[in-house]
Design a protein around this motif. Sequence first.
Motif, PDB file in Angstrom:
ATOM      1  N   ASP A  93       0.545  -1.363   0.031  1.00  0.00           N
ATOM      2  CA  ASP A  93       0.123   0.070  -0.025  1.00  0.00           C
ATOM      3  C   ASP A  93       0.721   1.217   0.091  1.00  0.00           C
ATOM      4  OD1 ASP A  93      -2.657  -1.345  -0.175  1.00  0.00           O
ATOM      5  OD2 ASP A  93      -2.432  -1.711   2.044  1.00  0.00           O
ATOM      6  N   ALA A  94       1.984   1.218  -0.023  1.00  0.00           N
ATOM      7  CA  ALA A  94       2.970   2.337   0.039  1.00  0.00           C
ATOM      8  C   ALA A  94       2.999   2.750  -1.506  1.00  0.00           C
ATOM      9  CB  ALA A  94       4.451   1.962   0.381  1.00  0.00           C
ATOM     10  N   LYS A  95       3.319   4.168  -1.577  1.00  0.00           N
ATOM     11  CA  LYS A  95       3.322   4.985  -2.932  1.00  0.00           C
ATOM     12  C   LYS A  95       4.727   5.325  -3.306  1.00  0.00           C
ATOM     13  CE  LYS A  95      -1.046   6.823  -4.052  1.00  0.00           C
ATOM     14  NZ  LYS A  95      -1.793   8.014  -4.011  1.00  0.00           N
ATOM     15  N   ILE A  96       5.252   5.062  -4.306  1.00  0.00           N
ATOM     16  CA  ILE A  96       6.587   5.498  -4.758  1.00  0.00           C
ATOM     17  C   ILE A  96       6.540   6.212  -5.980  1.00  0.00           C
ATOM     18  CG2 ILE A  96       8.918   4.746  -5.120  1.00  0.00           C
ATOM     19  CD1 ILE A  96       8.503   2.165  -3.259  1.00  0.00           C
ATOM     20  N   GLY A  97       7.045   7.490  -5.862  1.00  0.00           N
ATOM     21  CA  GLY A  97       7.133   8.091  -7.183  1.00  0.00           C
ATOM     22  C   GLY A  97       8.027   7.656  -8.166  1.00  0.00           C
ATOM     23  N   GLU A 120       4.127   7.699   1.217  1.00  0.00           N
ATOM     24  CA  GLU A 120       3.939   8.192   0.137  1.00  0.00           C
ATOM     25  C   GLU A 120       5.287   8.900  -0.387  1.00  0.00           C
ATOM     26  OE1 GLU A 120       0.319  10.463  -0.918  1.00  0.00           O
ATOM     27  OE2 GLU A 120      -0.691   9.281   0.482  1.00  0.00           O
ATOM     28  N   ILE A 121       5.716   8.538  -1.259  1.00  0.00           N
ATOM     29  CA  ILE A 121       7.291   8.923  -1.688  1.00  0.00           C
ATOM     30  C   ILE A 121       7.019   9.856  -3.063  1.00  0.00           C
ATOM     31  CG2 ILE A 121       9.610   8.367  -2.169  1.00  0.00           C
ATOM     32  CD1 ILE A 121       9.281   6.002  -0.241  1.00  0.00           C
ATOM     33  N   ALA A 122       7.446  10.824  -3.441  1.00  0.00           N
ATOM     34  CA  ALA A 122       7.571  11.577  -4.271  1.00  0.00           C
ATOM     35  C   ALA A 122       8.461  11.375  -5.181  1.00  0.00           C
ATOM     36  CB  ALA A 122       7.355  13.052  -3.968  1.00  0.00           C
ATOM     37  N   GLY A 123       8.526  11.822  -6.496  1.00  0.00           N
ATOM     38  CA  GLY A 123       9.332  11.597  -7.573  1.00  0.00           C
ATOM     39  C   GLY A 123      10.813  11.805  -7.200  1.00  0.00           C
ATOM     40  N   HIS A 124      11.907  11.135  -7.721  1.00  0.00           N
ATOM     41  CA  HIS A 124      13.422  11.438  -7.626  1.00  0.00           C
ATOM     42  C   HIS A 124      13.721  11.405  -5.988  1.00  0.00           C
ATOM     43  CE1 HIS A 124      17.105  13.346  -8.097  1.00  0.00           C
ATOM     44  NE2 HIS A 124      17.553  12.220  -8.463  1.00  0.00           N
ATOM     45  N   VAL A 125      13.588  10.298  -5.176  1.00  0.00           N
ATOM     46  CA  VAL A 125      13.850  10.439  -3.747  1.00  0.00           C
ATOM     47  C   VAL A 125      14.822   9.218  -3.865  1.00  0.00           C
ATOM     48  CG1 VAL A 125      13.204   9.820  -1.553  1.00  0.00           C
ATOM     49  CG2 VAL A 125      11.829  11.147  -3.146  1.00  0.00           C
TER      50      VAL A 125
END
Length: 166
Positions: A93-97, A120-125
């Motif tokens: 259920d985690a979200k990765i950008g 919830e992880i945004a883009g380019h992390v």
Amino acid sequence: MDQKSDQISAEVPDWTRERPTQFWDPGRKLLLTIRRYQHWQERPGLLARYFRKAIVLRHRFWSVVTGADIPLNCRIGGGLLIPHPNGIVIHPDAKIGVNCLILQQATIGYRGPSRSGFPEIAGHVDIGAGAKILGGIKIGAHAKIGANAVIVSDVEPGAVAKGHWR
């Protein structure tokens, strides 16, 4: 931020990052099975059902080879890079950008009933080796998570989080 990280998008996936570069490329092969399963999951019919079963077997193989626990139904943006996939755990259920980097032994998941929700992880992390990202938190775009950091609260875009981040 250095010049190279400025060139990596937090919105547009760079699919070349996921393309296997050699025959034995376990991290990218694991991602490839996840992408193929998700492709065939949306299709009805007997053929799609056959392909899904075959892909599940490949996913199990690459999961054992890599030692990673990345479920077939996870929500991962394109361009994920896992150069050393050993021990990576991602909750379904985690979200990765898009265009993220996850190094070995990282955990992205649930913190327990006291802190409900999923990361919830945004883009380019960029997520360092051994980092733990737990609970219903948000990591902003272009953030960097240090090795062995324990992240239990939000991280602003472009920030560097290390140690125990509250």
